[in-house]
Enzyme design. Structure first.
Site, PDB file in Angstrom:
ATOM      1  N   LYS A  79       7.354  -6.588  10.683  1.00  0.00           N
ATOM      2  CA  LYS A  79       6.790  -5.918   9.513  1.00  0.00           C
ATOM      3  C   LYS A  79       7.830  -5.079   8.760  1.00  0.00           C
ATOM      4  O   LYS A  79       7.715  -4.835   7.567  1.00  0.00           O
ATOM      5  CB  LYS A  79       5.623  -5.024   9.962  1.00  0.00           C
ATOM      6  N   ALA A  84      -3.427   1.632  12.564  1.00  0.00           N
ATOM      7  CA  ALA A  84      -4.854   1.625  12.215  1.00  0.00           C
ATOM      8  C   ALA A  84      -5.620   0.492  12.893  1.00  0.00           C
ATOM      9  O   ALA A  84      -6.839   0.493  12.888  1.00  0.00           O
ATOM     10  CB  ALA A  84      -5.022   1.521  10.704  1.00  0.00           C
ATOM     11  N   THR A 140       4.014   1.505  -0.801  1.00  0.00           N
ATOM     12  CA  THR A 140       4.773   1.486  -2.057  1.00  0.00           C
ATOM     13  C   THR A 140       3.920   2.020  -3.205  1.00  0.00           C
ATOM     14  O   THR A 140       4.384   2.828  -4.030  1.00  0.00           O
ATOM     15  CB  THR A 140       5.246   0.045  -2.351  1.00  0.00           C
ATOM     16  N   TRP A 170       6.954  -1.125  -7.696  1.00  0.00           N
ATOM     17  CA  TRP A 170       8.061  -1.686  -6.907  1.00  0.00           C
ATOM     18  C   TRP A 170       9.281  -1.888  -7.802  1.00  0.00           C
ATOM     19  O   TRP A 170      10.402  -1.563  -7.417  1.00  0.00           O
ATOM     20  CB  TRP A 170       7.633  -3.016  -6.268  1.00  0.00           C
ATOM     21  N   ARG A 229       2.482   8.560   6.839  1.00  0.00           N
ATOM     22  CA  ARG A 229       2.782   8.469   8.275  1.00  0.00           C
ATOM     23  C   ARG A 229       4.273   8.184   8.496  1.00  0.00           C
ATOM     24  O   ARG A 229       4.939   7.641   7.620  1.00  0.00           O
ATOM     25  CB  ARG A 229       1.975   7.346   8.922  1.00  0.00           C
ATOM     26  N   PHE A 263       3.140  -9.253  -9.563  1.00  0.00           N
ATOM     27  CA  PHE A 263       4.343 -10.039  -9.279  1.00  0.00           C
ATOM     28  C   PHE A 263       4.683 -10.878 -10.516  1.00  0.00           C
ATOM     29  O   PHE A 263       3.786 -11.214 -11.304  1.00  0.00           O
ATOM     30  CB  PHE A 263       4.105 -10.963  -8.078  1.00  0.00           C
ATOM     31  N   PHE A 281      -3.278  -0.371   7.232  1.00  0.00           N
ATOM     32  CA  PHE A 281      -3.863  -1.713   7.098  1.00  0.00           C
ATOM     33  C   PHE A 281      -4.977  -1.735   6.052  1.00  0.00           C
ATOM     34  O   PHE A 281      -4.966  -0.965   5.105  1.00  0.00           O
ATOM     35  CB  PHE A 281      -4.324  -2.240   8.457  1.00  0.00           C
ATOM     36  N   LYS A 320       0.821  -1.219   0.000  1.00  0.00           N
ATOM     37  CA  LYS A 320       0.000   0.000   0.000  1.00  0.00           C
ATOM     38  C   LYS A 320       0.849   1.260   0.000  1.00  0.00           C
ATOM     39  O   LYS A 320       0.618   2.171  -0.809  1.00  0.00           O
ATOM     40  CB  LYS A 320      -0.928  -0.040   1.220  1.00  0.00           C
TER      41      LYS A 320
END
Length: 558
Positions: A106, A274, A74, A411, A95, A383, A302, A72
């Site tokens: 994470k 979140a 990214t 990405w 954030r 991907f 999230f 998200k």
């Protein structure tokens, strides 16, 4: 083929001096306070003194997270760079990362691959010291509270009814439940206590929702730290702590300015989780970003049932914001996990698993489009193992809801991989008009608000309110807090409060265990399931892989 790690990509980037980035963001140098060559604080006086109109606001959210990853943040960064590449004047508002996930499982929150904000190491570690200031203000209030009790307790605070906890920005299970004040009369009054992670502190929520120093002080003064023997709330204002707390926070309140790998201005400020808080960056940073760009891309934490719900029902309501478009991020891999596949099986085409998992995406999309009535696009983070058949399946299912799907390769390709998404976002902003609606109204009862989110957003059948929570709701209603919005704390891994219920579960109830007021933030915190406000480290924490060489170069961050 050997891929560079996120930190290697970030360290190879040739950053532009922050003064150049400020100029690109239409911020005059008189408003910036530099923290080295590549970071700066921006004086919020600019908000009052600029005559620029607000730009378009784009919210990026995601499906329910899985260990397969969604990307998200990214996507948020790559979309901003994509908008810049197609000639738009753009800013991004994010954030700040918490140290807990950085050293836990994470990792950081500065994006990934070729869609990152830099300097990545600084942002993921101490940055400009904002979280330290928030922790200090939180713990000053705790110290003044306990000192007041020690010095005679003139306010009549019942030590069994203290609700204020100390905090530290680290995953530390050992600090969840404590008994302190031990060692005799000179060392305080013995009582049960505990720590929250800094991002779950009400100070963080107050900090992120404040619109000015004056508003910050007013919010701080309303924070309830406990109750008296006759159940009257005791506030930070009663303890005369507000002036000193504001002194600790005054510099932190200035939004931070950094840049993406491609030189797009990024306002990175505040960082509540979140799942246990409201999950959005600061109102002041969002407003600055909106003034300084024709398009502002922001994200909420999230899945859309947590971050987007709170962004829309709490932040937008309080700050008077209306998103012009919403991006829901998904991956084929994550949807197959929601369909029951193990993480090791995700590289093989499996339309059956995808069909079982895609209701998760469709519920999030339907919520944005049909509950909140906002224009929406699905961004599929592609991907190499994703097949055309799997992608086509997602496109067809989303089209049934009247929503377009765009492939994103940010990405691997940075802004170039976000150009198609950028064009669809511009189209939504220019051609599709939303009719923004909240999921509940403030004049509903506390129970009705919790039930509205459970039924409309989570897809549940109702709520089970435990006896203790019923008492708390009755007390909060009596005190006049029943007209505040609700900030529901629940697992991020499911629409329900049970992390094992993947996909789009139905006929479940959400169990409400505790309801407490964050009077300074201006919302009620509803604790469901087994949610905790102090996370813990995994068996092998990410901290074990982080190192620094003799030249001060950091490795192992991600």
């Amino acid at each position: 083929m050997a891929y560079l790690s996120d930190i290697e990509i970030a360290q190879a980037c040739e950053m532009r001096p922050i003064g150049d980035i400020a100029a690109k963001a239409h911020v005059d140098e008189k408003y910036i306070e530099q923290y080295g060559r590549y970071k700066a604080k921006v004086d919020p006086a600019l908000l009052k003194e600029t005559d620029r109109e607000d730009g378009k606001l784009i919210l990026v959210t995601a499906i329910t997270p899985t260990p397969a990853g969604e990307g998200k943040t990214t996507t948020t960064i790559g979309l901003a760079d994509g908008l810049s590449r197609i000639g738009k004047d753009v800013t991004v508002a994010l954030r700040e990362p918490s140290l807990g996930p950085v050293f836990g499982v994470k990792g950081g929150a500065a994006g990934g691959g070729y869609a990152q904000v830099v300097p990545m190491e600084d942002i993921n570690l101490h940055f400009t010291g904002d979280f330290h200031a928030i922790g200090a203000a939180n713990n000053l209030l705790a110290a003044m509270l306990d000192n007041h009790i020690q010095q005679g307790n003139a306010l009549g605070i019942d030590v069994r009814k203290i609700t204020w906890k100390r905090c530290v920005d680290m995953n530390d299970r050992q600090l969840r439940f404590l008994v302190d004040g031990m060692g005799g009369k000179a060392n305080g009054v013995p009582r049960e206590d505990g720590f929250d992670i800094t991002v779950a502190s009400e100070i963080m929520a107050v900090f992120c929702l404040a619109s000015s120093i004056t508003d910050l002080k007013e919010r701080l003064s309303r924070i309830i730290v406990g109750y008296t023997y006759d159940d009257k709330p005791v506030t930070a204002g009663d303890l005369k702590a507000v002036g000193a707390m504001t002194a600790l926070l005054k510099d932190a309140l200035k939004p931070n300015l950094v840049q993406t790998l491609e030189g797009t201005p990024a306002f990175v400020h505040g960082g509540p989780f979140a799942n246990i808080a409201h999950g959005c960056n600061s109102v002041m940073a969002t407003r600055l970003a909106l003034k300084m760009g024709d398009y502002t891309v922001t994200e909420a934490g999230f899945g859309a049932d947590l971050g987007a719900e709170k962004f829309l029902d709490i932040k937008c309501r309080m700050a008077g914001l209306t998103p012009d478009a919403v991006v829901v991020v998904a991956t084929v891999r994550a949807l197959k996990m929601h369909g029951g596949l193990d993480k090791k099986q995700l590289a093989t085409e499996d339309l059956n698993a995808l069909e079982k998992g895609i209701p998760n995406l469709l519920r999030h999309v339907s919520n944005i489009k049909n509950v909140y009535k906002l224009p929406c696009v699905v961004a599929v983070n592609r991907f190499p193992t994703d097949t055309d058949a799997e992608i086509d399946f997602i496109i067809a299912k989303c089209r049934e809801l009247g929503v377009n799907t765009v492939l994103s390769t940010v990405w691997a390709e940075g802004g170039k991989g976000g150009e198609a998404l950028a064009r669809e976002v511009v189209r939504l902003c220019e051609e599709e008009q939303g009719d923004f609606t909240f999921s509940y109204e403030l004049d509903a009862s506390i129970e009705e608000k919790i039930e509205a989110v459970t039924k409309k957003i989570y897809g549940g059948s109702g709520v089970t309110i435990m006896p203790n929570a019923k008492k708390q709701i009755a007390q909060l209603t009596e005190l006049g807090f029943d007209k505040l919005p609700v900030c529901i704390a629940k697992t991020q891994y499911s629409f329900s409060d049970d992390p094992t219920k993947l996909g789009a579960p139905e006929d479940f109830t959400v169990t409400v265990k505790n309801v407490k007021v964050s009077a300074g933030a201006g919302f009620l915190v509803v604790l469901t399931g087994d949610i905790l406000t102090m996370p813990c480290l995994p068996k092998v924490p990410a901290a074990e892989k982080i190192d620094v060489d003799e030249n001060g170069r950091i490795s192992g961050l991600f």
